[in-house]
Design a protein around this motif. Structure first.
Motif, short mmCIF file in Angstrom:
data_model
loop_
_atom_site.label_atom_id
_atom_site.label_comp_id
_atom_site.label_asym_id
_atom_site.label_seq_id
_atom_site.Cartn_x
_atom_site.Cartn_y
_atom_site.Cartn_z
N GLY A 147 0.80 -1.22 0.00
CA GLY A 147 0.00 0.00 0.00
C GLY A 147 0.83 1.26 0.00
N SER A 148 0.40 2.22 0.81
CA SER A 148 1.09 3.51 0.88
C SER A 148 2.46 3.33 1.55
N SER A 194 -15.24 -6.61 -1.21
CA SER A 194 -14.80 -6.45 0.18
C SER A 194 -16.00 -6.32 1.11
N ALA A 195 -15.85 -6.90 2.28
CA ALA A 195 -16.88 -6.77 3.31
C ALA A 195 -16.74 -5.47 4.10
N PRO A 199 -13.06 0.02 1.96
CA PRO A 199 -11.98 -0.94 1.71
C PRO A 199 -10.60 -0.28 1.74
N ARG A 200 -9.65 -0.96 2.37
CA ARG A 200 -8.28 -0.45 2.40
C ARG A 200 -7.54 -0.75 1.11
N ALA A 201 -7.81 -1.91 0.52
CA ALA A 201 -7.12 -2.30 -0.71
C ALA A 201 -7.62 -1.45 -1.87
N SER A 202 -6.69 -0.97 -2.69
CA SER A 202 -7.06 -0.06 -3.79
C SER A 202 -8.00 -0.73 -4.79
N PHE A 203 -7.79 -2.02 -5.07
CA PHE A 203 -8.64 -2.70 -6.06
C PHE A 203 -10.06 -2.89 -5.53
N PHE A 204 -10.20 -3.17 -4.24
CA PHE A 204 -11.54 -3.28 -3.67
C PHE A 204 -12.24 -1.92 -3.62
N ALA A 205 -11.46 -0.86 -3.36
CA ALA A 205 -12.03 0.49 -3.39
C ALA A 205 -12.54 0.82 -4.79
N TRP A 260 -5.32 -0.56 -9.65
CA TRP A 260 -5.59 -1.82 -8.94
C TRP A 260 -4.36 -2.35 -8.23
N ASN A 261 -3.20 -2.00 -8.74
CA ASN A 261 -1.98 -2.62 -8.24
C ASN A 261 -1.65 -2.20 -6.81
N SER A 262 -0.82 -2.99 -6.18
CA SER A 262 -0.43 -2.75 -4.78
C SER A 262 1.09 -2.77 -4.68
N GLN A 263 1.66 -1.63 -4.29
CA GLN A 263 3.11 -1.53 -4.15
C GLN A 263 3.54 -2.22 -2.86
N LEU A 264 4.58 -3.06 -2.97
CA LEU A 264 5.17 -3.68 -1.80
C LEU A 264 6.42 -2.91 -1.41
N TRP A 265 6.67 -2.85 -0.09
CA TRP A 265 7.81 -2.11 0.46
C TRP A 265 8.61 -3.02 1.37
#
Length: 297
Positions: A147-148, A194-195, A199-205, A260-265
């Protein structure tokens, strides 16, 4: 009888070893008055004389000799411990604690297995949880976060891997409901969302904002539950390109998009970042990640 601290014992040990207050003060880098005070306090705590004082210096009494044998052994052990600790900083051994989200376990496990093959003296603890582990409290050596950009103080944050998410459906779902070709006209197709209300995840948002909620008929609170639902034919859902790369049961309907993608750190604490163990693992993992799918490839 209570001895207040190792400093007083160590001071007296150096007086006995060198025979003078001035010699002990020089060896310890303290004022001679500090040496006298330490010896006086130690004798008072023990209730006995440790030295015979004379013009040429200090000579241990019988009680002093007994104490200083123990003090010498302790001093030697402390020196050996210090050497081991210093040496350990240059070794890739011991426990390595890594944290990530549970969804990343299938992606990371082959890398961790290969790292262990190269460094068999390392014991890996792989901790998965939604919560953020506190590196400053020693809860982990390396954290892999999504995420961020993480903004905790005293952490070293490195961009790691852009995790591509696409929209997938099982072949069984497509056989029963047909293939969706237009996200602006989803018709009667069902989706896995998402329930969470926000939603925290960008793709679910994105799904909440762009797919009619009446079509989102199956909702999960963790992304790890979405892929089994896709495989079960419950609907169209998001999954990572690396999870579906060799899967014969699913088809990619819509390839990854930047939103949709999620950056990993990769996150390490500044105090441990430069240690051999952490640097060796981080370098290894970066190199290993080059074989992972990129942009849905």
């Amino acid at each position: 009888m209570v001895v207040n601290g190792w400093d007083e014992v160590r001071t007296a040990y150096h007086v006995a070893r060198l025979g003078t207050v001035s010699g002990a003060a020089q060896a310890l880098g303290v004022h001679h008055a500090t040496v006298i005070r330490h010896v006086d306090n130690l004798e008072a705590s023990l209730g006995t004389k440790l030295f015979q004082r004379h013009a040429r210096g200090y000579t241990p009494t019988e009680a002093g000799q007994d104490l200083f044998k123990v003090a010498q052994a302790a001093d030697d052990q402390f020196a050996q411990l210090a050497n081991r600790i210093r040496g350990r900083g240059n070794e890739v051994t011991g426990e390595l604690i890594i944290t990530s989200l549970a969804i990343l376990a299938p992606l990371l496990s082959p890398a961790l297995a290969a790292f262990r093959e190269e460094h068999p003296d390392v014991t890996v603890r792989f901790l998965t949880d939604e919560r953020v582990f506190r590196l400053e409290y020693g809860e982990a050596h390396v954290a892999i976060r999504a995420g961020s950009p993480p903004d905790q103080p005293d952490n070293v944050v490195q961009k790691f891997y852009d995790q591509g998410f696409g929209l997938y459906a099982s072949k069984d779902y497509i056989a029963r409901h047909g293939r969706l070709d237009d996200l602006d006209d989803v018709g009667g197709h069902t989706f896995i969302g998402s329930a969470e209300d926000v939603p925290r995840a960008s793709f679910f948002a994105w799904m909440r904002a762009n797919i009619p909620q009446a079509n989102v008929v199956y909702r999960v609170n963790e992304i790890t539950a979405a892929r089994p639902a896709i495989l079960a034919g419950l609907g169209i859902g998001f999954s990572t390109t690396w999870a579906e790369a060799n899967c014969e049961e699913t088809e990619l309907l819509f390839p990854p998009r930047p939103e949709w993608n999620s950056q990993l750190w990769l996150v390490t604490h500044v105090d441990l970042h430069r240690t051999a163990k952490v640097q060796t693992f981080v370098t290894f993992l970066k190199d290993w990640s080059r074989r992972w799918p990129v942009d849905g490839g």
